[in-house]
Design a protein around this motif. Sequence first.
Motif: not given
Length: 142
Positions: A4, A6-9, A142
Amino acid sequence: MIVQFYGVTFDMPTGWEDITDNLPAGSPPTLAKASGVGAVQFSIATYHSGKNPNVNFNDLRSFMIEFCQNNSIDSKDISSAKNNNIMCVGLASKTEDETLSAWYLSNGKDVVFVTYVASSEDAGRINKELTEAKTMISSMSF
């Protein structure tokens, strides 16, 4: 390894690390390898409220064309793909002293712009890192 960031996987290949804190204040989230030749940077626009933006492939393509125009890059080789619910528009550019790949991704609401940039004559290392960057892109959610 699934991370994970900064908000994206996404699936981050071995050896990549977050170097954002080592860059000047205000730099975008950035990944690099300790002994690498390039870096992957992320610009993330997250939908919070209001009218649903309904981002589509045409929007992403328009963003990419504008990026190309602003950076004197030929936009004829823009490609498109969809992985699960994530639309992706990307391109690759190579000059004598720089390799650049860029992608705009969206789930219809949020937009992520990702670049891989390398300044090196070591084509083998660049190709390996670029392949790994593409792995991150193709696994992104995301």
